[in-house]
Design a protein around this motif. Sequence first.
Motif, PDB file in Angstrom:
ATOM      1  N   THR A  14       5.354   6.777   1.781  1.00  0.00           N
ATOM      2  CA  THR A  14       5.985   5.544   2.246  1.00  0.00           C
ATOM      3  C   THR A  14       5.124   4.350   1.850  1.00  0.00           C
ATOM      4  OG1 THR A  14       4.908   5.688   4.410  1.00  0.00           O
ATOM      5  CG2 THR A  14       7.104   6.700   4.191  1.00  0.00           C
ATOM      6  N   TYR A  15       5.653   3.151   2.089  1.00  0.00           N
ATOM      7  CA  TYR A  15       4.938   1.937   1.695  1.00  0.00           C
ATOM      8  C   TYR A  15       4.727   1.013   2.882  1.00  0.00           C
ATOM      9  CZ  TYR A  15       6.112   3.430  -3.006  1.00  0.00           C
ATOM     10  OH  TYR A  15       6.228   4.145  -4.151  1.00  0.00           O
ATOM     11  N   TYR A  16       3.577   0.364   2.872  1.00  0.00           N
ATOM     12  CA  TYR A  16       3.260  -0.667   3.856  1.00  0.00           C
ATOM     13  C   TYR A  16       3.108  -1.984   3.112  1.00  0.00           C
ATOM     14  CZ  TYR A  16       0.670  -3.536   7.118  1.00  0.00           C
ATOM     15  OH  TYR A  16       0.262  -4.560   7.917  1.00  0.00           O
ATOM     16  N   ILE A  73       0.859  -1.187   0.000  1.00  0.00           N
ATOM     17  CA  ILE A  73       0.000   0.000   0.000  1.00  0.00           C
ATOM     18  C   ILE A  73       0.894   1.235   0.000  1.00  0.00           C
ATOM     19  CG2 ILE A  73      -1.569   1.391   1.425  1.00  0.00           C
ATOM     20  CD1 ILE A  73      -2.896  -1.222   2.280  1.00  0.00           C
ATOM     21  N   GLU A  74       0.591   2.158  -0.899  1.00  0.00           N
ATOM     22  CA  GLU A  74       1.281   3.444  -0.862  1.00  0.00           C
ATOM     23  C   GLU A  74       0.526   4.340   0.112  1.00  0.00           C
ATOM     24  OE1 GLU A  74       2.592   7.214  -3.659  1.00  0.00           O
ATOM     25  OE2 GLU A  74       1.915   5.361  -4.631  1.00  0.00           O
ATOM     26  N   TYR A 134       0.573  -2.421  -5.274  1.00  0.00           N
ATOM     27  CA  TYR A 134       1.136  -3.665  -5.822  1.00  0.00           C
ATOM     28  C   TYR A 134       0.492  -4.851  -5.131  1.00  0.00           C
ATOM     29  CZ  TYR A 134       4.661  -7.198  -7.004  1.00  0.00           C
ATOM     30  OH  TYR A 134       5.301  -8.324  -7.466  1.00  0.00           O
ATOM     31  N   ILE A 135       0.290  -5.929  -5.893  1.00  0.00           N
ATOM     32  CA  ILE A 135      -0.236  -7.163  -5.302  1.00  0.00           C
ATOM     33  C   ILE A 135       0.269  -8.345  -6.114  1.00  0.00           C
ATOM     34  CG2 ILE A 135      -2.401  -7.118  -6.596  1.00  0.00           C
ATOM     35  CD1 ILE A 135      -3.733  -8.139  -3.938  1.00  0.00           C
ATOM     36  N   LYS A 188      10.802   0.331  -7.268  1.00  0.00           N
ATOM     37  CA  LYS A 188      11.209  -0.366  -8.494  1.00  0.00           C
ATOM     38  C   LYS A 188      10.327  -1.585  -8.738  1.00  0.00           C
ATOM     39  CE  LYS A 188      15.957   1.172  -8.814  1.00  0.00           C
ATOM     40  NZ  LYS A 188      17.353   0.800  -8.945  1.00  0.00           N
ATOM     41  N   LEU A 189      10.002  -2.311  -7.684  1.00  0.00           N
ATOM     42  CA  LEU A 189       9.110  -3.462  -7.827  1.00  0.00           C
ATOM     43  C   LEU A 189       7.737  -3.012  -8.317  1.00  0.00           C
ATOM     44  CD1 LEU A 189       8.472  -6.497  -7.365  1.00  0.00           C
ATOM     45  CD2 LEU A 189       7.787  -5.859  -5.043  1.00  0.00           C
TER      46      LEU A 189
END
Length: 121
Positions: free
Chosen positions: A17-19, A11-12, A52-53, A79-80
């Motif tokens: 930041t990302y979780y 999650i953005e 992303y998932i 990048k991912l």
Amino acid sequence: MNQWKWYVYIIECKDGTYYTGMTWKPDLRYDQHLSGLGGVYTAKHGVKKMAYIEEHEEIEAARTREKQIKGWGQKKKRKLISGQWGEIVVVFCLVALDVLDSLLLRLRLAVARSNNNILED
């Protein structure tokens, strides 16, 4: 019998930041994050979007992948998410194949030389 699918997601957050998390019901889990009940981190940083998932057949594979991604920095996660990470892996594999081809050729030449030396003795 239906086999469960497991999902690793990123999650953005609103602050950029990302979780990273894991679930078997991504829609429900995302709703939990949006409502502030998904986790302390997303409640504090806010949810911008599901960035992303990826799907996994086995819970252990998903758990291992989640831990791997959680260990990454923000730059690597970006990048991912953008697909660049896959491109980097492909380029690395192509370079590795070139190196292996070169080593194999050298090995074949060494074996051929060794065989010639044995025959000449």
